[in-house]
Design an enzyme around this catalytic site. Structure first.
Site, PDB file in Angstrom:
ATOM      1  N   HIS A  16     -53.187  12.203 -10.066  1.00  0.00           N
ATOM      2  CA  HIS A  16     -52.666  12.475 -11.400  1.00  0.00           C
ATOM      3  C   HIS A  16     -53.779  12.378 -12.445  1.00  0.00           C
ATOM      4  O   HIS A  16     -53.881  13.200 -13.352  1.00  0.00           O
ATOM      5  CB  HIS A  16     -51.523  11.498 -11.715  1.00  0.00           C
ATOM      6  CG  HIS A  16     -50.777  11.822 -12.964  1.00  0.00           C
ATOM      7  ND1 HIS A  16     -50.718  10.975 -14.035  1.00  0.00           N
ATOM      8  CD2 HIS A  16     -50.067  12.921 -13.320  1.00  0.00           C
ATOM      9  CE1 HIS A  16     -49.983  11.539 -14.994  1.00  0.00           C
ATOM     10  NE2 HIS A  16     -49.574  12.703 -14.591  1.00  0.00           N
ATOM     11  N   HIS A  55     -55.410  15.637 -14.744  1.00  0.00           N
ATOM     12  CA  HIS A  55     -55.538  15.688 -16.210  1.00  0.00           C
ATOM     13  C   HIS A  55     -57.000  15.733 -16.656  1.00  0.00           C
ATOM     14  O   HIS A  55     -57.288  16.145 -17.772  1.00  0.00           O
ATOM     15  CB  HIS A  55     -54.781  14.518 -16.850  1.00  0.00           C
ATOM     16  CG  HIS A  55     -53.293  14.734 -16.861  1.00  0.00           C
ATOM     17  ND1 HIS A  55     -52.661  15.507 -17.819  1.00  0.00           N
ATOM     18  CD2 HIS A  55     -52.308  14.317 -16.023  1.00  0.00           C
ATOM     19  CE1 HIS A  55     -51.354  15.542 -17.567  1.00  0.00           C
ATOM     20  NE2 HIS A  55     -51.113  14.822 -16.488  1.00  0.00           N
ATOM     21  N   HIS A  77     -46.098  18.842 -11.728  1.00  0.00           N
ATOM     22  CA  HIS A  77     -45.151  17.760 -12.024  1.00  0.00           C
ATOM     23  C   HIS A  77     -43.794  17.996 -11.357  1.00  0.00           C
ATOM     24  O   HIS A  77     -43.122  17.051 -10.938  1.00  0.00           O
ATOM     25  CB  HIS A  77     -45.004  17.583 -13.543  1.00  0.00           C
ATOM     26  CG  HIS A  77     -46.231  16.994 -14.177  1.00  0.00           C
ATOM     27  ND1 HIS A  77     -47.197  17.740 -14.795  1.00  0.00           N
ATOM     28  CD2 HIS A  77     -46.667  15.704 -14.267  1.00  0.00           C
ATOM     29  CE1 HIS A  77     -48.173  16.953 -15.251  1.00  0.00           C
ATOM     30  NE2 HIS A  77     -47.869  15.708 -14.940  1.00  0.00           N
ATOM     31  N   GLU A 128     -46.060  20.633 -22.823  1.00  0.00           N
ATOM     32  CA  GLU A 128     -46.981  19.518 -22.527  1.00  0.00           C
ATOM     33  C   GLU A 128     -47.301  18.698 -23.755  1.00  0.00           C
ATOM     34  O   GLU A 128     -47.210  17.451 -23.657  1.00  0.00           O
ATOM     35  CB  GLU A 128     -48.275  20.040 -21.882  1.00  0.00           C
ATOM     36  CG  GLU A 128     -49.201  18.891 -21.521  1.00  0.00           C
ATOM     37  CD  GLU A 128     -50.535  19.345 -20.967  1.00  0.00           C
ATOM     38  OE1 GLU A 128     -50.790  20.545 -20.845  1.00  0.00           O
ATOM     39  OE2 GLU A 128     -51.340  18.472 -20.670  1.00  0.00           O
ATOM     40  N   HIS A 175     -43.803  16.410 -24.365  1.00  0.00           N
ATOM     41  CA  HIS A 175     -44.127  15.590 -23.193  1.00  0.00           C
ATOM     42  C   HIS A 175     -45.100  14.458 -23.548  1.00  0.00           C
ATOM     43  O   HIS A 175     -44.877  13.306 -23.189  1.00  0.00           O
ATOM     44  CB  HIS A 175     -44.697  16.493 -22.088  1.00  0.00           C
ATOM     45  CG  HIS A 175     -45.598  15.778 -21.150  1.00  0.00           C
ATOM     46  ND1 HIS A 175     -46.970  15.783 -21.287  1.00  0.00           N
ATOM     47  CD2 HIS A 175     -45.328  14.986 -20.085  1.00  0.00           C
ATOM     48  CE1 HIS A 175     -47.506  15.046 -20.323  1.00  0.00           C
ATOM     49  NE2 HIS A 175     -46.528  14.551 -19.586  1.00  0.00           N
ATOM     50  N   HIS A 222     -44.459  10.187 -23.526  1.00  0.00           N
ATOM     51  CA  HIS A 222     -45.294   9.130 -22.949  1.00  0.00           C
ATOM     52  C   HIS A 222     -45.604   8.058 -23.987  1.00  0.00           C
ATOM     53  O   HIS A 222     -45.555   6.860 -23.711  1.00  0.00           O
ATOM     54  CB  HIS A 222     -46.606   9.729 -22.420  1.00  0.00           C
ATOM     55  CG  HIS A 222     -46.508  10.254 -21.019  1.00  0.00           C
ATOM     56  ND1 HIS A 222     -46.859   9.515 -19.916  1.00  0.00           N
ATOM     57  CD2 HIS A 222     -46.084  11.448 -20.535  1.00  0.00           C
ATOM     58  CE1 HIS A 222     -46.667  10.233 -18.814  1.00  0.00           C
ATOM     59  NE2 HIS A 222     -46.199  11.419 -19.161  1.00  0.00           N
ATOM     60  N   HIS A 249     -40.189  12.833 -16.469  1.00  0.00           N
ATOM     61  CA  HIS A 249     -40.576  14.144 -15.959  1.00  0.00           C
ATOM     62  C   HIS A 249     -39.395  14.905 -15.366  1.00  0.00           C
ATOM     63  O   HIS A 249     -39.437  16.137 -15.305  1.00  0.00           O
ATOM     64  CB  HIS A 249     -41.773  14.034 -15.010  1.00  0.00           C
ATOM     65  CG  HIS A 249     -43.074  14.054 -15.765  1.00  0.00           C
ATOM     66  ND1 HIS A 249     -43.657  15.221 -16.192  1.00  0.00           N
ATOM     67  CD2 HIS A 249     -43.853  13.053 -16.226  1.00  0.00           C
ATOM     68  CE1 HIS A 249     -44.763  14.937 -16.871  1.00  0.00           C
ATOM     69  NE2 HIS A 249     -44.915  13.624 -16.908  1.00  0.00           N
TER      70      HIS A 249
END
Lengths: 683, 683
Positions: free
Chosen positions: A209, A213, A239, A351, A366, A370, A406
């Protein structure tokens, strides 16, 4: 001229001063006096003589005028760098830009040496990694594994202490014992969610992960670094596959599929206590208690302000765009969400990345989710707390809420996919090509796979600061399976050679209530196992393929490896990829039925026009793409399961066209641990 | 025969193996092979030769048969030891018993060396401390300050990292720089409670609390260790004074008095994020979020089960006993809560200690309150979390909830005191003795006191494990005041010499609404500053007394001291006592009015019959008592303010009898920091 491999030494011991010995053999950077920070200015040379034990190998650092780094220095050395924070991304951008613009490796080395003790160590690592990855003169250098530089983000804080003890008490690294990771340390069996510790807290899963990114930064000084082929779609697909895999694991553990986090005002039932210390912040990653509610985040120190209302607004606008079939760009121009590019645009919007056509309208759903979750313990910075694990790509997957979040995000993408026409039989068939049979074989068993536990080591000494040098191994217990191979019988009834694209998926056969699943549910649980090209001369033909060749995974030794040769050239993208040891779900002790699906599509339709690959690293393309190249499949990611099934094919068996086949495969789990043999005592 | 001072070396570097060098000069224990733990059995001697650099000074450890320690070894080495847990107290009891029963210092040393690497390091420290304190052959040894052995319980985790850096990079301790404690690191100004950081997070305040509970263990193998003179009353009084002092500080900071935590079902508004790592647990002390609710605690691993309902039941029974004027012992016998012993019995009941007459009926209110709060983040051990700061005496006072909890506890005691008849004028007067005037003087100013900030150092190297040796200083910023002196004019109008007991208190003059306080409120805010005996020949007489002589405080250098001579004989009780630098409240920039109250009572009535003190350490008796002796005051603790004022004396001025006097004293705060001069650079 500088040996560019020395740049890699700058990653070692990230919070120690730059002039300390590196690489374990007394190598030191000959740092110009003006580069040394005030604290150590007068003693630097003396310390170097001591730590290198008189055998110093000097790496010459050229003294050059240093560009202005003040922007990147705004983040404190012991603060927590997070890519989810716009302000931090800006600081990283600035430093990446400085690094990329250095005309030579010599000068890059100089400015990196200067910056290293002045900017935040994680920001430094990130910026130098991205820069090296995108500079033509350094892109062939293999970057060290993130877990070896920042072990604190992957292991229980108690292991760090024990590693310190081993290093300090036991002089020779040969006599040091590996430090065992407790297998179940973040929660007890009272926590049902903890059954999935082996997935959420897996080293390889979290590294994947983080790498993803890093390869796909969502902001960069040069837009081309962000604007990679189908990056928005890949954001969705990578995802989506994590959720599919997670749900399969849940089923193995007698748990229902993960509930999407739809209601942001509802308390989050699942608490998470990571039990990890950030070595850079010298602070523990904060926990989240059971039943914590989100609050509006307003943290001026992070230039951060986001409310639950903002999130709802963005969500509703995105749903509206999906249902209307188009989005509006910043100039109010309609961009149609079509079959091909729609999902990619949505990925960038949801995103969101720098590529979003209209951040004002569609927001930053998204990322800000987080953030809201990561700061739920201290939304206003009242308590001067850093973000929880959800605030960092290298740690977010440890937390059960990651999957609920997610699953919610994935539902947005699925809503778009539901607007598209189902694939017709014609879309799916490959005239003249028939898959006659498939089987998998492992350890002499047919259509039965076995998982078990295994211990593996990683040397973490490069990330242990302020301890005597020498290897220190961390020993992890992780899921593993016996390797297996696919045997696929195909018939090409035409007169000519055909090129097929073999697509292999796996999904549970029955749902959590032991009932047959409708394909509309099952398709969302389809886990991609492999995708590869085959040449089929006329006639019948047997294709064999090993599980270790999978297009979704990186080899086992890329996760658990000892970086004795950090300079060994290797493609950085190779760090991105699902870990091989997590290729298949755990199964159950008594065995659990899965459906193994194989489709051979026409590669002539699927292939993309690009020159052949110029690097030896073409692994793990399914989730990570190919470096500097187009995604190697013209079909939508997840094809043929990315859309609703056509009418009449409510069950998988009805969905099958002649070029497809499915069989039942049983995955059993053996509750044993394959240990590493104890070495003879060297003490 | 062993030099008993070597026992003190066993406290050093508490989580390192016992055979590592101690005391900073290469001293090592010559540990019998059978005592070394398996991990290090074969390499122990080799490691000793290395770490002592060839100049080892061996301390011979006699090999003796080791008694069964399995009970004390049940607690894991890296678990968190807490005296609030019955099961942990039992384990400690067992080890204390073993230590106390060793016939000679030699054998004590042997069993302590054996135990050190096998039992939990904090449990070991506690058990050896209590044993040494109560053995006649070791009671004269001064124990090292707890903060120097376990610095992690007193400082920001970021300081530990910086100390490690200093020790590792800078070889000579003379060239090392002190590591500064951030003054405001646990919260921001958004947190109103954080205005009191300097009180709650003060090193001396927390050491005092830890020492008090070490001197007054609530359970011990030998009941006499618990059954010290008036320990129940001292429990009440010491904590009552903490609340009085805390409320004075709150007023200085424009905050209302602390609200008692009466409703256990109400969310706790005040969150607390300690930002400290336990070095023994290698885990952070867990935080408590804002608005956390208590839940029933059920943690089989701690043999711990307590519900909010239990707490309410105990509280109601205690209130009922208070209102009925008696408690019932385990045989249903009435024990009257009289003027003299009632408060002491209640103290033992409410704490509760081993001395409680009926634990079944009255429960364990105060201790279990700490427990419920300390585990509010993980009441069922679902998340395998340790206790928060409220779970340990050395850390509890950092948390705002400590004061709310103890305000609730204090209300119980006050309810009992309200049942007693007020002191009559006759109870209060001292015939023939008149206090004519009082004044305080500081820096040439009369009745004006000044506080400011000061930096002071503590060497914490003995508590830093697995780092190169040599001093490392932690630099604290703490409240300080200019020393002052009292001048008291008294007249003895009799013909004979009188002995007076001078009692000095301080309380705010006005309440939080700037109104005159009724004495019933003000008396609860009366902070004891001093108490001492004077000889008064007939006639007028001037008494002077320095603030540094206070009977509540330990000298400044006992808090901030460098233990270069750990073996220096000193009475252990001297560690208990309010820190001198916190003697008076902070005041306000513009000055805040306090009432300074002096009473001279008849020492003939007050004194207790006991032989003169046999040790030089008689300081801090007001809150800590005297070692092995009776509390040096026959009056109730807090006299004359422990009861409601008599009718007609609703204000302090009406309360005054001729042998009392009060004046207004202004306390001003200067927002400057007295720094330690920088040393010339030695690097």
């Amino acid at each position: 001229m500088a040996d560019k491999k020395n740049l890699l030494l700058l990653f070692d011991h990230p919070t120690e001063p730059v002039f300390m010995d590196k690489g374990g053999n007394g190598t030191v950077f000959d740092v110009p006096a003006s580069y040394v920070t005030d604290r150590y200015n007068k003693m630097c040379k003396k310390v170097q003589r001591r730590v290198s034990g008189g055998f110093e190998k000097n790496v010459l650092v050229k003294e050059i005028p240093i560009p202005d780094l003040s922007c990147s220095m705004r983040l404190g050395r012991s603060e927590q760098f997070s890519l989810f924070l716009e302000s931090h991304r800006q600081m990283a951008c600035h430093l990446i830009d400085v690094f990329i613009k250095m005309p030579t490796v010599d000068e890059l080395q100089s400015v990196a040496v200067y910056a290293r003790d002045r900017v935040n160590p994680v920001l430094f690592n990130y910026a130098l990694s991205v820069a090296m990855l995108h500079r033509s003169d350094t892109k062939d250098l293999g970057l060290p594994a993130f877990a070896q530089i920042f072990p604190d983000r992957f292991i229980d804080s108690q292991m760090l202490r024990t590693m310190r003890e081993e290093s300090f008490v036991v002089e020779r690294s040969a006599a040091r014992l590996p430090v065992h990771s407790s297998v179940k340390y973040t929660a007890s069996d009272l926590d049902v969610e903890h059954r999935l510790w082996y997935f959420r807290e897996d080293l390889g899963v979290n590294l994947h992960h983080w790498h993803w990114h890093l390869v796909y930064p969502n902001t960069a000084p040069d837009r081309s670094i962000v604007d990679k082929d189908r990056r928005g779609e890949l954001f969705y697909y990578m995802h989506q596959q994590i959720i599919a895999r997670y749900n399969a694991e849940r089923l193995c553990n007698h748990m229902a599929r993960v509930q999407p986090f739809n209601n942001l005002e509802e308390p989050i039932a699942e608490g998470y206590f990571p039990k990890m210390d950030s070595l850079v912040a010298s602070r523990a990653f904060p926990p989240r208690f059971d039943n914590t509610r989100l609050s509006d985040v307003d943290r001026p120190i992070n230039q951060l302000r986001v409310g639950i209302d903002d999130m709802k607004r963005w969500r509703e606008r995105i749903y509206e765009a999906i249902h209307q079939g188009y989005v509006l760009d910043a100039n109010h121009k309609k961009i149609v969400l079509d079959d091909v590019k729609g999902i990619d645009i949505l990925g960038n919007i949801i995103e969101s990345s720098q590529l979003t056509p209209n951040k004002t309208l569609y927001g930053d759903l998204h990322n800000k989710g987080h953030i809201l979750i990561a700061f739920s313990h201290d939304p206003t910075n009242k308590h001067l707390e850093y973000a929880g694990v959800m605030g960092d790509a290298s740690t977010a997957m440890r937390d059960p809420i990651f999957y609920k979040w997610h699953a919610f995000i994935d539902n947005l993408f699925q809503e778009h996919k539901r607007q598209l026409s189902p694939y017709t039989e014609e879309d799916l068939t490959f005239p003249d090509v028939r898959v006659q049979s498939i089987q998998v074989e492992s350890q002499g068993q047919v259509n039965r796979l076995t998982t078990f536990w295994q211990e593996s080591d990683v040397d973490m000494s490069r990330g242990l600061d302020f301890v005597p040098r020498g290897h220190v191994l961390a020993r992890f217990t992780h899921l593993q399976h016996h390797p297996f191979s696919y045997t696929i019988e195909v018939e090409n009834s035409s007169e000519a050679t055909r090129y097929g694209y073999v697509r292999i998926f796996l999904a549970p056969k029955l749902d959590d209530g032991n009932a047959t699943m409708l394909l509309e549910q099952q398709r969302r649980m389809m886990v991609e196992l492999d995708k590869f090209v085959v040449t089929m001369p006329p006639g019948s033909h047997t294709i064999t393929r090993d599980s270790t060749e999978s297009s979704v995974t990186i080899p086992f030794k890329r996760t658990f490896r000892n970086m004795d040769n950090p300079g060994e050239p290797q493609n950085f993208l190779c760090g991105c990829g699902w870990p091989q040891h997590m290729l298949i779900p755990k199964g159950r002790a008594e065995g659990l039925s899965f459906e193994l699906f194989v489709m051979v599509s026409n590669y002539e339709d699927d292939k993309v026009d690009q020159k052949p690959e110029d690097c030896e690293c073409s692994i793990a393309a399914s989730y990570c793409g190919l470096r500097d190249r187009l995604y190697p499949d013209r079909k939508s990611m997840g094809f043929p399961f990315d859309r609703q099934p056509r009418s009449g094919s409510e069950l998988l068996e009805k969905f099958l066209t002649p070029n497809m086949c499915s069989i039942e495969v049983i995955i059993s789990h053996e509750a044993r641990t394959e240990k590493i043999p104890e070495l003879p005592d060297h003490s």
